[in-house]
Design a protein around this motif. Structure first.
Motif, PDB file in Angstrom:
ATOM      1  N   GLY A  37      56.767  30.335  29.759  1.00 11.41           N
ATOM      2  CA  GLY A  37      57.075  28.913  29.765  1.00 11.41           C
ATOM      3  C   GLY A  37      56.258  28.084  30.737  1.00 11.41           C
ATOM      4  O   GLY A  37      56.493  26.884  30.891  1.00 11.41           O
ATOM      5  N   ALA A  38      55.264  28.696  31.393  1.00 11.75           N
ATOM      6  CA  ALA A  38      54.467  27.957  32.380  1.00 11.75           C
ATOM      7  C   ALA A  38      53.599  26.884  31.732  1.00 11.75           C
ATOM      8  O   ALA A  38      53.204  25.918  32.387  1.00 11.75           O
ATOM      9  N   GLY A  39      53.276  27.067  30.451  1.00 14.25           N
ATOM     10  CA  GLY A  39      52.425  26.090  29.769  1.00 14.25           C
ATOM     11  C   GLY A  39      51.053  26.638  29.384  1.00 14.25           C
ATOM     12  O   GLY A  39      50.166  25.881  28.988  1.00 14.25           O
ATOM     13  N   LYS A  40      50.886  27.949  29.454  1.00 17.75           N
ATOM     14  CA  LYS A  40      49.582  28.571  29.163  1.00 17.75           C
ATOM     15  C   LYS A  40      49.168  28.340  27.715  1.00 17.75           C
ATOM     16  O   LYS A  40      48.049  27.910  27.427  1.00 17.75           O
ATOM     17  N   THR A  41      50.086  28.666  26.794  1.00 20.39           N
ATOM     18  CA  THR A  41      49.762  28.509  25.373  1.00 20.39           C
ATOM     19  C   THR A  41      49.534  27.033  25.039  1.00 20.39           C
ATOM     20  O   THR A  41      48.578  26.699  24.328  1.00 20.39           O
ATOM     21  N   ALA A  42      50.390  26.170  25.571  1.00 22.57           N
ATOM     22  CA  ALA A  42      50.237  24.740  25.307  1.00 22.57           C
ATOM     23  C   ALA A  42      48.846  24.271  25.756  1.00 22.57           C
ATOM     24  O   ALA A  42      48.163  23.539  25.034  1.00 22.57           O
ATOM     25  N   ALA A  43      48.419  24.723  26.933  1.00 22.59           N
ATOM     26  CA  ALA A  43      47.120  24.307  27.464  1.00 22.59           C
ATOM     27  C   ALA A  43      45.978  24.847  26.595  1.00 22.59           C
ATOM     28  O   ALA A  43      45.066  24.107  26.228  1.00 22.59           O
ATOM     29  N   LEU A  44      46.032  26.125  26.243  1.00 21.10           N
ATOM     30  CA  LEU A  44      44.958  26.699  25.415  1.00 21.10           C
ATOM     31  C   LEU A  44      44.909  26.037  24.046  1.00 21.10           C
ATOM     32  O   LEU A  44      43.828  25.742  23.530  1.00 21.10           O
ATOM     33  N   ARG A  45      46.075  25.824  23.457  1.00 21.30           N
ATOM     34  CA  ARG A  45      46.110  25.191  22.132  1.00 21.30           C
ATOM     35  C   ARG A  45      45.516  23.784  22.196  1.00 21.30           C
ATOM     36  O   ARG A  45      44.814  23.361  21.288  1.00 21.30           O
ATOM     37  N   ALA A  46      45.807  23.076  23.284  1.00 21.03           N
ATOM     38  CA  ALA A  46      45.252  21.723  23.421  1.00 21.03           C
ATOM     39  C   ALA A  46      43.730  21.789  23.519  1.00 21.03           C
ATOM     40  O   ALA A  46      43.024  21.026  22.860  1.00 21.03           O
ATOM     41  N   VAL A  47      43.213  22.727  24.318  1.00 22.64           N
ATOM     42  CA  VAL A  47      41.757  22.868  24.445  1.00 22.64           C
ATOM     43  C   VAL A  47      41.148  23.223  23.092  1.00 22.64           C
ATOM     44  O   VAL A  47      40.064  22.759  22.737  1.00 22.64           O
ATOM     45  N   PRO A 150      30.951  33.313  19.125  1.00 18.87           N
ATOM     46  CA  PRO A 150      31.471  32.184  19.905  1.00 18.87           C
ATOM     47  C   PRO A 150      30.689  31.951  21.193  1.00 18.87           C
ATOM     48  O   PRO A 150      30.180  32.898  21.790  1.00 18.87           O
ATOM     49  N   ARG A 151      30.643  30.686  21.597  1.00 20.34           N
ATOM     50  CA  ARG A 151      30.102  30.372  22.923  1.00 20.34           C
ATOM     51  C   ARG A 151      31.207  30.493  23.953  1.00 20.34           C
ATOM     52  O   ARG A 151      30.979  30.853  25.099  1.00 20.34           O
ATOM     53  N   LEU A 152      32.418  30.137  23.526  1.00 20.57           N
ATOM     54  CA  LEU A 152      33.575  30.230  24.418  1.00 20.57           C
ATOM     55  C   LEU A 152      34.732  30.842  23.635  1.00 20.57           C
ATOM     56  O   LEU A 152      35.091  30.366  22.564  1.00 20.57           O
ATOM     57  N   LEU A 153      35.289  31.911  24.198  1.00 20.71           N
ATOM     58  CA  LEU A 153      36.410  32.593  23.560  1.00 20.71           C
ATOM     59  C   LEU A 153      37.673  32.288  24.361  1.00 20.71           C
ATOM     60  O   LEU A 153      37.718  32.519  25.572  1.00 20.71           O
ATOM     61  N   LEU A 154      38.686  31.758  23.681  1.00 22.29           N
ATOM     62  CA  LEU A 154      39.979  31.495  24.323  1.00 22.29           C
ATOM     63  C   LEU A 154      40.946  32.558  23.832  1.00 22.29           C
ATOM     64  O   LEU A 154      41.214  32.646  22.637  1.00 22.29           O
ATOM     65  N   LEU A 155      41.455  33.367  24.745  1.00 28.77           N
ATOM     66  CA  LEU A 155      42.363  34.453  24.360  1.00 28.77           C
ATOM     67  C   LEU A 155      43.749  34.147  24.903  1.00 28.77           C
ATOM     68  O   LEU A 155      43.923  33.963  26.117  1.00 28.77           O
ATOM     69  N   ASP A 156      44.740  34.103  24.019  1.00 26.61           N
ATOM     70  CA  ASP A 156      46.106  33.867  24.489  1.00 26.61           C
ATOM     71  C   ASP A 156      46.870  35.181  24.564  1.00 26.61           C
ATOM     72  O   ASP A 156      47.151  35.803  23.537  1.00 26.61           O
ATOM     73  N   GLU A 157      47.197  35.586  25.752  1.00 24.15           N
ATOM     74  CA  GLU A 157      47.979  36.803  26.019  1.00 24.15           C
ATOM     75  C   GLU A 157      47.643  37.963  25.091  1.00 24.15           C
ATOM     76  O   GLU A 157      48.485  38.396  24.293  1.00 24.15           O
ATOM     77  N   PRO A 158      46.417  38.484  25.211  1.00 24.73           N
ATOM     78  CA  PRO A 158      46.048  39.619  24.363  1.00 24.73           C
ATOM     79  C   PRO A 158      46.907  40.856  24.607  1.00 24.73           C
ATOM     80  O   PRO A 158      46.915  41.767  23.780  1.00 24.73           O
ATOM     81  N   SER A 159      47.677  40.873  25.679  1.00 27.09           N
ATOM     82  CA  SER A 159      48.536  42.028  25.968  1.00 27.09           C
ATOM     83  C   SER A 159      49.867  41.971  25.222  1.00 27.09           C
ATOM     84  O   SER A 159      50.652  42.925  25.293  1.00 27.09           O
ATOM     85  N   THR A 160      50.131  40.887  24.514  1.00 30.64           N
ATOM     86  CA  THR A 160      51.444  40.698  23.875  1.00 30.64           C
ATOM     87  C   THR A 160      51.839  41.894  23.023  1.00 30.64           C
ATOM     88  O   THR A 160      51.098  42.301  22.130  1.00 30.64           O
ATOM     89  N   GLY A 161      53.000  42.455  23.306  1.00 34.48           N
ATOM     90  CA  GLY A 161      53.544  43.538  22.494  1.00 34.48           C
ATOM     91  C   GLY A 161      52.878  44.883  22.699  1.00 34.48           C
ATOM     92  O   GLY A 161      53.143  45.813  21.939  1.00 34.48           O
ATOM     93  N   LEU A 162      52.001  45.007  23.688  1.00 36.06           N
ATOM     94  CA  LEU A 162      51.290  46.278  23.870  1.00 36.06           C
ATOM     95  C   LEU A 162      51.869  47.086  25.032  1.00 36.06           C
ATOM     96  O   LEU A 162      52.203  46.521  26.078  1.00 36.06           O
TER      97      LEU A 162
END
Ligand code: ATP
Ligand code: MG
Length: 233
Positions: A37-47, A150-162
């Protein structure tokens, strides 16, 4: 490569990212760490152009990209990999990877290269993606993003569920990737040890605000990070 200034994201009347500033230099790996809930996904999605209601300024390699939709950003080399991966489960690994390539510029050499970067995918290229393990699916999601060069790769929590061992494997693959291709990465993560091992620098996001920033080594040694995110004293 990426400059974000004063980024704000709101859902309805509730603002969840309150004026975020961050930078990622070409060739750098930067982590955005923070808890649920810190806002990580919201920030990445906005970018990534997926939050039309956001405000602030975003530049990619000096070009103003604020407000451009996701497909226009993907064409400019900014590729976002969501935490949910969104593979086509009934299609094979190979078919999922090919779908990542630019539709008008099929790229056979690239497919060979991506498969070479993730040897596990080579063995499983004809397997339906939906039957892969979580870690393998994450590799397909990243492989599919890499098909675009890609020139820039945005990864959202690649550890999810692992499980922890798979988190290590996936992050080891990212480290190999960084060596093989001078890739620029911004990764949001709450598995902080893995993220800080990969990243050159990191930002700590709490309640939609950056609370700390520094090199990965500085943050690993910071008592606040050790207490809150590394479970150490
Ligand atoms: N579509 C939405 N509508 C309303 N509120 C939302 C929406 N998406 C996210 N939020 C809220 O925004 C805040 C930030 O969420 P976000 O998903 O960015 O957190 P996060 O840092 O990615 O957390 P996690 O590590 O759990 O993925 C949360 O309070 C969440 O409930
Ligand atoms: Mg998230």
């Amino acid at each position: 490569m990426l400059t974000v200034e004063g980024l704000r994201v709101a859902y309805g009347d509730i603002e969840v990212v309150h004026g975020l500033d961050l930078e990622v230099a070409a060739g750098e790996a930067v982590a955005l760490i923070g808890s649920n809930g810190a806002g990580k996904t919201a920030a990445l999605r906005a970018v990534a152009g997926l939050e039309p209601g956001c405000s602030g300024r975003v530049r990619l390699a000096g070009e103003e990209i604020t407000g451009l939709p996701a497909h226009a950003l993907a064409r400019r080399g900014l590729v976002y990999v969501p935490a949910e991966r969104r593979l086509f489960g009934a299609m094979t690994v190979r078919e999922n990877l090919v779908l990542g390539a630019h539709p008008e510029r099929p790229d056979r050499d690239r497919l060979a290269r991506v498969v070479e970067l993730f040897p596990r995918l080579a063995e499983r290229r004809s397997q339906p993606a939906g039957t892969l393990s979580g870690g393998e699916q994450q590799m397909v999601a990243v492989g599919r993003a890499l098909m675009r060069r890609p020139r820039l790769l945005l990864l959202d929590e690649p550890s999810t569920g692992l499980a922890p061992v798979l988190v290590e494997q996936v992050y080891a693959a990212f480290a190999r990737l960084r060596e093989a291709e001078a890739l620029t990465v911004l990764v949001a993560e709450q598995q902080v040890p893995a993220a800080l091992q990969l990243a050159d620098r990191a930002y700590v996001l709490e309640d939609g605000r950056i609370q700390l920033t520094g090199t990965a080594d500085e943050l690993t040694d910071d008592p606040r990070v050790r207490r809150a995110y590394l479970g150490l004293t």
